[in-house]
Design an enzyme around this catalytic site. Structure first.
Site: not given
Ligand code: S3P
Length: 419
Positions: A78, A299, A326, A371
């Site tokens: 993501g 996380d 997630k 996770r």
């Molecule tokens: C992340 C932000 C978080 C986290 C992801 C990594 C990042 O997501 O859950 O594993 O590297 O900016 P969200 O921005 O959707 O909260």
């Protein structure tokens, strides 16, 4: 601890658009970060790996990226997809972003909507990937109150802001990880923070930087909870990034009676604080988790739920609705797995209520979520019978060395060859 995933992604992306060379040490060679690396290569950035966990990025400069001949495949990541949307939406060429089955189901309008307000032309399919970024858009800064606490959305807007006319301002409903802002400084980009608002002026040129990536707190989290559950003589996790926007789990575990000490290391890695963390097993008790800690441990909540399942009494987590979007619906996947181990729990719309005790053994479907798989592996330290976890290949997206390290602390982990 292996290198931080969030910081490794950012080092590649910022290095890719900088002028000159960026040297990254402590880089996380996991599937997610390698997806970002492959995408940048497809965009014309030259990247070499001179040694293990070392990367040299020969930056393309502000105008140096080229159209990729094929859709960019972000795998399970993501962060790679959302940050790339910000990086690429102002380019003269078009890009298409795709991913694996999990990523293709994840919401992208949270990034596309504000980027369109900046002038980008973006298509999603019912809000999900594939994401098509149409080239040639002229971006301008906006003043954007984030509807949800998300470092990915914040970072995407700041990356787009680099190529936008005027100033881009993002206001957060709650603090989230600030690695992008910190790393910008090293690349010579000025970012201003005023309370909950972070602002950046477009047109700044990035200069290549030396980035030393700290150990990943989110990977350390599994061993921190392992220590709380099963290390009477103490367990030390070395070289972990302890940026305060990431360490909410420590506060949560301490509330539950966790014995944890943090020794900050003097040779901090540039803008990111680094520490050794020592944990001694102690009886944990259930707690009502303050919702303001949730974004600082977003996380780490699956592994916190395992600590709660092994604690005395009830733990209640609320304000965690983001877990539903997630790599899997982590609230549902954790509740399903806890119930399979005989742990009483109740799913709430934005959280969970867990009655602690001693988990039994059982079969867990990780739903392909790294996770979830690693959290239930740690539950085995207290479970009364073996735990069999299926669909675990994605552990390699963040922590390829997890099974070996789990064995090194004395866990009995067998890989059956049927991920
Ligand atoms: C992340 C932000 C978080 C986290 C992801 C990594 C990042 O997501 O859950 O594993 O590297 O900016 P969200 O921005 O959707 O909260």
């Amino acid at each position: 601890m292996p290198g931080d995933k969030s910081i490794s992604h950012r080092a590649l992306l910022l290095g890719g658009i900088a002028s000159g060379e960026t040297r990254v040490s402590g880089f996380l060679e996991s599937a997610d970060c390698l997806a970002t690396m492959a995408a940048l290569r497809a965009l014309g950035v030259r990247i070499t790996q001179p040694g293990s966990n070392e990367v040299i990025v020969r930056g393309a400069g502000a105008d140096g990226l080229r159209a990729s001949p094929a859709p960019l495949d972000m795998g399970n990541a993501g962060t790679a997809m959302r940050l790339s949307m910000g990086l690429l939406c102002g380019q003269p060429f078009s890009s298409t972003l795709v991913g694996d089955a999990s990523l293709m189901q994840r919401p992208m309008e949270r990034v596309a909507t504000p980027l369109r307000l900046m002038g980008a032309r973006i298509d999603t399919r019912d809000g999900r990937p594939p994401v098509v970024l149409h080239g040639g858009a002229r971006l301008h800064g906006i003043d954007y109150p984030l509807p949800m606490a998300s470092a990915q959305v914040k970072s995407a807007l700041l990356l787009a802001g680099l190529g936008a006319a005027g100033t881009t301002r993002v206001t957060e409903p709650a603090p989230t990880r600030d690695h992008t802002e910190r790393m910008f400084g090293g690349f010579g980009v000025a970012v201003h923070r005023d309370g909950a608002t972070v602002a950046l002026t477009g047109g700044q040129i990035l200069r290549g930087a030396d980035i030393r990536v700290p150990g990943d707190f989110s990977s350390a989290a599994f061993f921190i909870v392992a220590g709380c559950l099963a290390a009477p003589d103490g367990l030390t996790v070395q070289g972990v990034g302890v940026n305060p926007t990431r360490t909410g789990l420590l506060d949560m575990l301490r509330l539950m009676g966790g014995r944890i000490s943090v020794r900050e290391l003097p040779d901090a890695l540039g803008p990111e604080p680094l520490a050794d963390i020592t944990i001694h097993a102690s009886p944990l008790r259930g707690a009502v988790i303050p919702p303001e800690l949730v974004p600082l441990a977003i996380d780490e909540l699956p592994i916190l739920f395992i600590a709660a399942a092994c604690a005395d009494g009830e733990t209640v987590v609320t304000g965690a609705g983001e877990l539903r979007v997630k790599e899997s619906d982590r609230l549902a996947a954790m509740a399903e797995g806890l119930l399979a181990l005989g742990v009483r729990c109740e799913l709430l719309p934005d959280g969970i209520r867990i009655q602690g005790g001693r988990p039994g053994g059982g079969r867990i479907d990780s739903h392909g979520d790294h996770r979830i798989a690693m959290s239930f592996a740690i539950a085995s330290l207290r479970a009364s019978a073996p735990i069999e976890i299926s669909d675990v290949a994605n552990v390699g997206t963040s922590f390829p060395g997890f099974p070996a390290l789990a064995r090194a602390i004395g866990m009995r982990v067998e890989e059956t060859g049927q991920p």
